[in-house]
Enzyme design. Structure first.
Site, PDB file in Angstrom:
ATOM      1  N   GLY A   1       0.841  -1.192   0.000  1.00 11.03           N
ATOM      2  CA  GLY A   1       0.000   0.000   0.000  1.00 11.03           C
ATOM      3  C   GLY A   1       0.873   1.236   0.000  1.00 11.03           C
ATOM      4  N   ASN A   2       0.303   2.352  -0.442  1.00  9.01           N
ATOM      5  CA  ASN A   2       1.109   3.572  -0.523  1.00  9.01           C
ATOM      6  C   ASN A   2       0.247   4.817  -0.393  1.00  9.01           C
ATOM      7  OD1 ASN A   2       0.141   3.704  -3.443  1.00  9.01           O
ATOM      8  ND2 ASN A   2       1.488   1.911  -3.517  1.00  9.01           N
TER       9      ASN A   2
ATOM     10  N   SER B   1       7.418   4.565  -5.135  1.00 10.25           N
ATOM     11  CA  SER B   1       6.418   3.494  -5.209  1.00 10.25           C
ATOM     12  C   SER B   1       6.197   3.025  -6.643  1.00 10.25           C
ATOM     13  CB  SER B   1       5.084   4.001  -4.645  1.00 10.25           C
ATOM     14  OG  SER B   1       4.023   3.118  -4.955  1.00 10.25           O
TER      15      SER B   1
ATOM     16  N   ASP C   1       3.507   2.464  -7.831  1.00 13.30           N
ATOM     17  CA  ASP C   1       2.272   3.101  -8.289  1.00 13.30           C
ATOM     18  C   ASP C   1       2.446   4.592  -8.547  1.00 13.30           C
ATOM     19  OD1 ASP C   1       0.859   0.852  -6.079  1.00 13.30           O
ATOM     20  OD2 ASP C   1       0.310   0.883  -8.211  1.00 13.30           O
TER      21      ASP C   1
ATOM     22  N   HIS D   1      -3.388   4.004  -2.053  1.00 13.44           N
ATOM     23  CA  HIS D   1      -3.706   2.710  -2.658  1.00 13.44           C
ATOM     24  C   HIS D   1      -3.446   1.625  -1.626  1.00 13.44           C
ATOM     25  CE1 HIS D   1      -3.920  -0.811  -5.070  1.00 13.44           C
ATOM     26  NE2 HIS D   1      -2.630  -0.991  -5.165  1.00 13.44           N
TER      27      HIS D   1
ATOM     28  N   HIS E   1      -4.607  -2.826  -0.693  1.00 13.24           N
ATOM     29  CA  HIS E   1      -5.247  -4.070  -1.147  1.00 13.24           C
ATOM     30  C   HIS E   1      -6.111  -4.600  -0.010  1.00 13.24           C
ATOM     31  CE1 HIS E   1      -1.618  -3.731  -3.658  1.00 13.24           C
ATOM     32  NE2 HIS E   1      -2.356  -4.286  -4.586  1.00 13.24           N
TER      33      HIS E   1
ATOM     34  N   ASP F   1     -22.756   9.376   3.538  1.00 13.29           N
ATOM     35  CA  ASP F   1     -21.956  10.447   4.160  1.00 13.29           C
ATOM     36  C   ASP F   1     -20.612  10.644   3.437  1.00 13.29           C
ATOM     37  OD1 ASP F   1     -22.739   9.624   7.646  1.00 13.29           O
ATOM     38  OD2 ASP F   1     -23.896  10.683   6.109  1.00 13.29           O
TER      39      ASP F   1
ATOM     40  N   HIS G   1      -7.743  -5.694  -8.789  1.00 15.64           N
ATOM     41  CA  HIS G   1      -6.545  -5.122  -8.169  1.00 15.64           C
ATOM     42  C   HIS G   1      -6.834  -4.665  -6.746  1.00 15.64           C
ATOM     43  CE1 HIS G   1      -2.909  -2.175  -8.607  1.00 15.64           C
ATOM     44  NE2 HIS G   1      -2.830  -2.937  -7.552  1.00 15.64           N
TER      45      HIS G   1
ATOM     46  N   TYR H   1     -21.100  18.148   9.489  1.00 15.14           N
ATOM     47  CA  TYR H   1     -20.559  17.198  10.463  1.00 15.14           C
ATOM     48  C   TYR H   1     -19.221  17.667  11.047  1.00 15.14           C
ATOM     49  CZ  TYR H   1     -18.223  13.035  12.241  1.00 15.14           C
ATOM     50  OH  TYR H   1     -17.529  12.144  13.024  1.00 15.14           O
TER      51      TYR H   1
HETATM   52  O1  LIG Z   1      -0.171  -3.451  -6.115  1.00 13.30           O
HETATM   53  C1  LIG Z   1       1.009  -3.245  -6.187  1.00 13.30           C
HETATM   54  C2  LIG Z   1       1.877  -4.021  -7.089  1.00 13.30           C
HETATM   55  O2  LIG Z   1       1.054  -4.786  -7.949  1.00 13.30           O
HETATM   56  C3  LIG Z   1       1.605  -2.160  -5.323  1.00 13.30           C
HETATM   57  O3  LIG Z   1       0.595  -1.242  -5.081  1.00 13.30           O
HETATM   58  C4  LIG Z   1       2.030  -2.651  -3.943  1.00 13.30           C
HETATM   59  O4  LIG Z   1       2.813  -3.801  -4.079  1.00 13.30           O
HETATM   60  C5  LIG Z   1       2.807  -1.546  -3.237  1.00 13.30           C
HETATM   61  O5  LIG Z   1       3.943  -1.265  -4.002  1.00 13.30           O
HETATM   62  P1  LIG Z   1       5.014  -0.142  -3.531  1.00 13.30           P
HETATM   63  O6  LIG Z   1       5.691  -0.672  -2.277  1.00 13.30           O
HETATM   64  O7  LIG Z   1       4.252   1.136  -3.224  1.00 13.30           O
HETATM   65  O8  LIG Z   1       5.941  -0.009  -4.712  1.00 13.30           O
END
Ligand SMILES: O=C(CO)[C@@H](O)[C@@H](O)COP(=O)(O)O
Length: 239
Positions: free
Chosen positions: A43-44, A96, A98, A117, A119, A142, A182, A236
C-alpha cells in the site's frame, strides 16, 4: 530522475512545503497497518506539494520499504510526470511502483491533494468481482455520496491505472474506486483525507459483504443519499 530539478535549488517556501508533506506522508503510512488495510508493503500514500508559479510536485513512499522503516527523510519527491527529482535521498531509492498512477491523478484532477492505494481485504474482494459496492449504509452516503464504483482492469507499468482512476472518479462523488482485479485507490483534498477514505472504504466493504451473506441489503433513496452527503460534507464535525 529529473536531474534538472534539485530540491536544494528550489525556493525556500517550496522546500518548507516539501518537508511538511514528507512528515505528513511518512506519519500517515503508519495508519495503513494500524487499520489493517495492508499486508507487508502492499500500500502507498502520497500528497501533492503545490508550487506557486511552477509545476506542482508530490511526495510518495519508496517502493517496497517496510512501514516501520519509513521516515520523512525517505519520502521520495516526484514531478507530476512521475519522475523522481534530486531530493536528497539516495539516487537508487525508487518511488512506489504506483507512482505513475498517483502522478496521473495529480495531473488530471487539480483538486486532489492526496492519493492512497491499498489491497484491503473486503474492498479488494469486491474489486475481484468487478462489483460496485451499493450505497446501502448511511455511512456510505456520508463519505462516498453513493456507491463505490469499479474502475477497469489496468496493469501496472504505465499510467493506465491512473487513467482508469481519473476516468472513473472525475464525474463521481466517491473518493474511492475499486480497480478491477486489483484493489481500492482513494483520493482526497490531502493525504489524510485519502487515508480516511481508504479506512471507510474497507469498513463499508466489510459491512455490506456481511449483510449480503444474510440477505439483500436495502437501497437508500437517492434524495436521502444527497441529504446525508450534504450534511456530512458541510455540517458534520467541528467547523
Ligand atoms: O499493487 C502493487 C503491485 O502490484 C503495489 O501497489 C504494492 O505492491 C505496493 O507497491 P510499492 O511498495 O508502493 O511499490
Amino acid at each position: 530522475m529529473a536531474a534538472q530539478l534539485r530540491l536544494t535549488e528550489l525556493p525556500g517556501h517550496v522546500r518548507e512545503a516539501v518537508a511538511s508533506a514528507r512528515e505528513q506522508v511518512a506519519r500517515l503510512h503508519a495508519e495503513l497497518p494500524r487499520w489493517e488495510l495492508v499486508v507487508w508493503t502492499a500500500g502507498n500514500v502520497s500528497q501533492r506539494v503545490p508550487v506557486p508559479d511552477g509545476e506542482d510536485l508530490f511526495v510518495i513512499k519508496p517502493s517496497g520499504v517496510s512501514y516501520d522503516e519509513l521516515s520523512a527523510d525517505t519520502m521520495v519527491v516526484c514531478t507530476l510526470a512521475g519522475e523522481k527529482i534530486d531530493d536528497g535521498t539516495p539516487a537508487a531509492l525508487s518511488p512506489s511502483s504506483d507512482t505513475a498512477a498517483h502522478a496521473c491523478v495529480y495531473r488530471e484532477m487539480p483538486q486532489v491533494g492526496g492519493v492512497v492505494h491499498t489491497h484491503s481485504t473486503y474492498a479488494t474482494a469486491w474489486a475481484a468481482r468487478g462489483e460496485a459496492i451499493p450505497c446501502v449504509l448511511t455511512m456510505m452516503a456520508d463519505e462516498f455520496g453513493g456507491e463505490i464504483p469499479v474502475g477497469p482492469l489496468a496493469i501496472i507499468g504505465d499510467d493506465s491505472i491512473g487513467r482508469g482512476i481519473v476516468d472513473t472518479l472525475r464525474d463521481h462523488r466517491s473518493p474511492a474506486v475499486l480497480m478491477r482485479n486489483h484493489g481500492p485507490f482513494t483520493i482526497g483534498a490531502d493525504a489524510r483525507a485519502a487515508v480516511k477514505a481508504a479506512v471507510m472504504c474497507e469498513e463499508v466493504a466489510r459491512t455490506v459483504h456481511i449483510s449480503h451473506q444474510l440477505g439483500e441489503p436495502l437501497p437508500i433513496p437517492d434524495h436521502t443519499i444527497d441529504q446525508l452527503y450534504d450534511r456530512y460534507q458541510n455540517v458534520y464535525g467541528q467547523r
